[in-house]
Design a protein around this motif. Structure first.
Motif, PDB file in Angstrom:
ATOM      1  N   GLY A 189      19.110  18.594 -14.980  1.00  0.00           N
ATOM      2  CA  GLY A 189      19.971  17.459 -14.765  1.00  0.00           C
ATOM      3  C   GLY A 189      20.935  17.494 -15.774  1.00  0.00           C
ATOM      4  O   GLY A 189      21.545  18.214 -16.435  1.00  0.00           O
ATOM      5  N   LEU A 190      21.675  16.126 -15.822  1.00  0.00           N
ATOM      6  CA  LEU A 190      22.765  15.759 -16.712  1.00  0.00           C
ATOM      7  C   LEU A 190      22.392  14.764 -17.725  1.00  0.00           C
ATOM      8  O   LEU A 190      21.646  13.793 -17.035  1.00  0.00           O
ATOM      9  N   LYS A 191      22.571  14.750 -18.837  1.00  0.00           N
ATOM     10  CA  LYS A 191      22.091  13.624 -19.880  1.00  0.00           C
ATOM     11  C   LYS A 191      22.878  12.126 -19.390  1.00  0.00           C
ATOM     12  O   LYS A 191      22.271  11.225 -19.687  1.00  0.00           O
ATOM     13  N   ASN A 192      24.219  12.272 -18.863  1.00  0.00           N
ATOM     14  CA  ASN A 192      24.818  11.161 -18.773  1.00  0.00           C
ATOM     15  C   ASN A 192      24.408  10.744 -17.095  1.00  0.00           C
ATOM     16  O   ASN A 192      25.298   9.906 -16.524  1.00  0.00           O
ATOM     17  N   CYS A 193      23.841  11.380 -16.353  1.00  0.00           N
ATOM     18  CA  CYS A 193      23.463  10.977 -14.950  1.00  0.00           C
ATOM     19  C   CYS A 193      22.473   9.792 -14.764  1.00  0.00           C
ATOM     20  O   CYS A 193      21.439   9.972 -15.564  1.00  0.00           O
ATOM     21  N   ASP A 194      22.757   8.832 -14.185  1.00  0.00           N
ATOM     22  CA  ASP A 194      22.081   7.590 -14.120  1.00  0.00           C
ATOM     23  C   ASP A 194      20.655   7.955 -13.475  1.00  0.00           C
ATOM     24  O   ASP A 194      19.502   7.467 -13.937  1.00  0.00           O
ATOM     25  N   THR A 195      20.511   8.741 -12.599  1.00  0.00           N
ATOM     26  CA  THR A 195      19.481   9.025 -11.577  1.00  0.00           C
ATOM     27  C   THR A 195      18.456  10.137 -12.529  1.00  0.00           C
ATOM     28  O   THR A 195      17.274   9.717 -12.590  1.00  0.00           O
ATOM     29  N   CYS A 196      19.271  10.711 -13.362  1.00  0.00           N
ATOM     30  CA  CYS A 196      18.416  11.727 -14.330  1.00  0.00           C
ATOM     31  C   CYS A 196      17.642  10.764 -15.187  1.00  0.00           C
ATOM     32  O   CYS A 196      16.401  11.101 -15.773  1.00  0.00           O
ATOM     33  N   ARG A 197      18.407   9.935 -15.875  1.00  0.00           N
ATOM     34  CA  ARG A 197      17.796   9.016 -16.907  1.00  0.00           C
ATOM     35  C   ARG A 197      16.867   8.241 -16.387  1.00  0.00           C
ATOM     36  O   ARG A 197      15.852   7.926 -17.099  1.00  0.00           O
ATOM     37  N   LYS A 198      16.738   7.590 -15.091  1.00  0.00           N
ATOM     38  CA  LYS A 198      15.832   6.878 -14.452  1.00  0.00           C
ATOM     39  C   LYS A 198      14.560   7.755 -14.300  1.00  0.00           C
ATOM     40  O   LYS A 198      13.488   7.294 -14.628  1.00  0.00           O
ATOM     41  N   ALA A 199      14.699   8.881 -13.986  1.00  0.00           N
ATOM     42  CA  ALA A 199      13.568   9.923 -13.523  1.00  0.00           C
ATOM     43  C   ALA A 199      12.936  10.011 -15.065  1.00  0.00           C
ATOM     44  O   ALA A 199      11.766  10.004 -15.062  1.00  0.00           O
ATOM     45  N   LEU A 200      13.759  10.232 -16.034  1.00  0.00           N
ATOM     46  CA  LEU A 200      13.049  10.571 -17.152  1.00  0.00           C
ATOM     47  C   LEU A 200      12.238   9.501 -17.897  1.00  0.00           C
ATOM     48  O   LEU A 200      11.206   9.627 -18.374  1.00  0.00           O
ATOM     49  N   LYS A 201      12.760   8.327 -17.801  1.00  0.00           N
ATOM     50  CA  LYS A 201      12.270   7.163 -18.156  1.00  0.00           C
ATOM     51  C   LYS A 201      11.064   6.772 -17.367  1.00  0.00           C
ATOM     52  O   LYS A 201      10.027   6.592 -18.058  1.00  0.00           O
ATOM     53  N   ALA A 241       6.503  24.728  -8.095  1.00  0.00           N
ATOM     54  CA  ALA A 241       6.994  23.888  -7.055  1.00  0.00           C
ATOM     55  C   ALA A 241       8.094  22.968  -7.240  1.00  0.00           C
ATOM     56  O   ALA A 241       8.391  22.437  -8.779  1.00  0.00           O
ATOM     57  N   TRP A 242       9.066  22.821  -6.454  1.00  0.00           N
ATOM     58  CA  TRP A 242      10.353  22.383  -6.992  1.00  0.00           C
ATOM     59  C   TRP A 242      10.628  21.037  -6.077  1.00  0.00           C
ATOM     60  O   TRP A 242      10.359  21.048  -4.776  1.00  0.00           O
ATOM     61  N   THR A 243      11.301  19.930  -6.499  1.00  0.00           N
ATOM     62  CA  THR A 243      11.925  18.760  -5.759  1.00  0.00           C
ATOM     63  C   THR A 243      13.406  18.732  -6.324  1.00  0.00           C
ATOM     64  O   THR A 243      13.525  18.975  -7.347  1.00  0.00           O
ATOM     65  N   ILE A 244      14.125  17.959  -5.391  1.00  0.00           N
ATOM     66  CA  ILE A 244      15.458  17.656  -5.926  1.00  0.00           C
ATOM     67  C   ILE A 244      15.703  16.287  -5.492  1.00  0.00           C
ATOM     68  O   ILE A 244      15.190  15.661  -4.400  1.00  0.00           O
ATOM     69  N   GLY A 245      16.401  15.399  -6.188  1.00  0.00           N
ATOM     70  CA  GLY A 245      16.547  13.982  -6.054  1.00  0.00           C
ATOM     71  C   GLY A 245      15.434  13.279  -6.607  1.00  0.00           C
ATOM     72  O   GLY A 245      14.539  13.875  -7.293  1.00  0.00           O
ATOM     73  N   TRP A 246      15.639  11.832  -6.623  1.00  0.00           N
ATOM     74  CA  TRP A 246      14.683  11.141  -7.192  1.00  0.00           C
ATOM     75  C   TRP A 246      14.384   9.702  -6.276  1.00  0.00           C
ATOM     76  O   TRP A 246      14.459   8.759  -6.356  1.00  0.00           O
ATOM     77  N   LYS A 247      14.389  10.240  -4.844  1.00  0.00           N
ATOM     78  CA  LYS A 247      13.888   9.183  -3.847  1.00  0.00           C
ATOM     79  C   LYS A 247      12.389   8.968  -3.985  1.00  0.00           C
ATOM     80  O   LYS A 247      11.761   9.530  -4.624  1.00  0.00           O
ATOM     81  N   ALA A 248      11.875   7.919  -3.095  1.00  0.00           N
ATOM     82  CA  ALA A 248      10.482   7.508  -3.088  1.00  0.00           C
ATOM     83  C   ALA A 248       9.444   8.827  -2.988  1.00  0.00           C
ATOM     84  O   ALA A 248       8.472   8.504  -3.709  1.00  0.00           O
ATOM     85  N   ASP A 249       9.867   9.703  -2.179  1.00  0.00           N
ATOM     86  CA  ASP A 249       8.867  10.749  -1.996  1.00  0.00           C
ATOM     87  C   ASP A 249       8.621  11.554  -3.300  1.00  0.00           C
ATOM     88  O   ASP A 249       7.706  11.826  -3.569  1.00  0.00           O
ATOM     89  N   VAL A 250       9.917  11.590  -3.905  1.00  0.00           N
ATOM     90  CA  VAL A 250       9.459  12.467  -4.954  1.00  0.00           C
ATOM     91  C   VAL A 250       8.919  11.721  -6.272  1.00  0.00           C
ATOM     92  O   VAL A 250       8.062  12.237  -6.976  1.00  0.00           O
ATOM     93  N   GLN A 251       9.407  10.494  -6.243  1.00  0.00           N
ATOM     94  CA  GLN A 251       8.951   9.507  -7.245  1.00  0.00           C
ATOM     95  C   GLN A 251       7.095   9.620  -7.202  1.00  0.00           C
ATOM     96  O   GLN A 251       6.412   9.623  -7.933  1.00  0.00           O
ATOM     97  N   ALA A 252       6.568   9.372  -5.605  1.00  0.00           N
ATOM     98  CA  ALA A 252       5.290   9.407  -5.529  1.00  0.00           C
ATOM     99  C   ALA A 252       4.626  10.508  -5.903  1.00  0.00           C
ATOM    100  O   ALA A 252       3.600  10.699  -6.236  1.00  0.00           O
ATOM    101  N   LYS A 253       5.368  11.840  -5.649  1.00  0.00           N
ATOM    102  CA  LYS A 253       4.554  13.183  -6.261  1.00  0.00           C
ATOM    103  C   LYS A 253       4.469  13.152  -7.622  1.00  0.00           C
ATOM    104  O   LYS A 253       3.242  13.615  -8.019  1.00  0.00           O
ATOM    105  N   TYR A 254       5.404  12.587  -8.460  1.00  0.00           N
ATOM    106  CA  TYR A 254       5.249  12.823  -9.714  1.00  0.00           C
ATOM    107  C   TYR A 254       4.793  11.639 -10.479  1.00  0.00           C
ATOM    108  O   TYR A 254       4.011  11.728 -11.705  1.00  0.00           O
ATOM    109  N   LEU A 255       4.744  10.396 -10.043  1.00  0.00           N
ATOM    110  CA  LEU A 255       4.311   9.188 -10.496  1.00  0.00           C
ATOM    111  C   LEU A 255       2.845   8.601  -9.800  1.00  0.00           C
ATOM    112  O   LEU A 255       2.381   7.670 -10.398  1.00  0.00           O
ATOM    113  N   GLY A 256       2.517   9.410  -8.708  1.00  0.00           N
ATOM    114  CA  GLY A 256       1.256   8.806  -8.118  1.00  0.00           C
ATOM    115  C   GLY A 256       1.507   7.564  -7.304  1.00  0.00           C
ATOM    116  O   GLY A 256       0.518   7.064  -7.047  1.00  0.00           O
ATOM    117  N   ALA A 257       2.749   6.833  -7.142  1.00  0.00           N
ATOM    118  CA  ALA A 257       2.725   5.825  -6.455  1.00  0.00           C
ATOM    119  C   ALA A 257       2.746   6.057  -5.111  1.00  0.00           C
ATOM    120  O   ALA A 257       2.837   7.033  -4.391  1.00  0.00           O
TER     121      ALA A 257
END
Length: 109
Positions: free
Chosen positions: A5-17, A93-109
């Motif tokens: 990603g990019l260090k100044n990308c809001d979506t990337c920062r949200k994902a990292l957090k 395995a790869w994902t792109i973006g940080w929508k609900a389906d990707v968040q569920a995959k990595y966060l177990g939500a």
């Protein structure tokens, strides 16, 4: 786990957090600083095709019509900021973006 990603990308920062809160600390590849390995571009484009290109980016808007018609892998290699972010790889395995389906995959939500 790797996050491209990019260090100044809001979506990337949200994902990292969110990943950090869940106890997952990915290796971060900043496309501006580190570039994107050719094998990763090939894998991402192989899975997602032209959906791997971020058509909402400033970089995309700056391209000519002829460039926009180019091969997604070639475009991303020439302009790494065109990669839809974040691109996350875990266990091959790869994902792109940080929508609900990707968040569920990595966060177990």
């Amino acid at each position: 786990m790797r996050l491209i990603g990019l260090k100044n990308c809001d979506t990337c920062r949200k994902a990292l957090k969110s990943l950090a809160v869940a106890g997952q600390i990915p290796d971060v590849i900043d496309v501006r600083v580190d570039g994107i390995p050719a094998a990763d571009i090939a894998a991402i484009v192989g899975i997602f095709g032209d959906k791997a290109v971020n058509r909402a980016s400033t970089t995309w808007r700056g391209l000519s019509d002829a460039e926009k018609e180019g091969d997604p892998a070639t475009l991303i290699a020439a302009h790494p900021t065109l990669l839809k972010r974040p691109a996350i790889e875990r266990d091959g395995a790869w994902t792109i973006g940080w929508k609900a389906d990707v968040q569920a995959k990595y966060l177990g939500a």
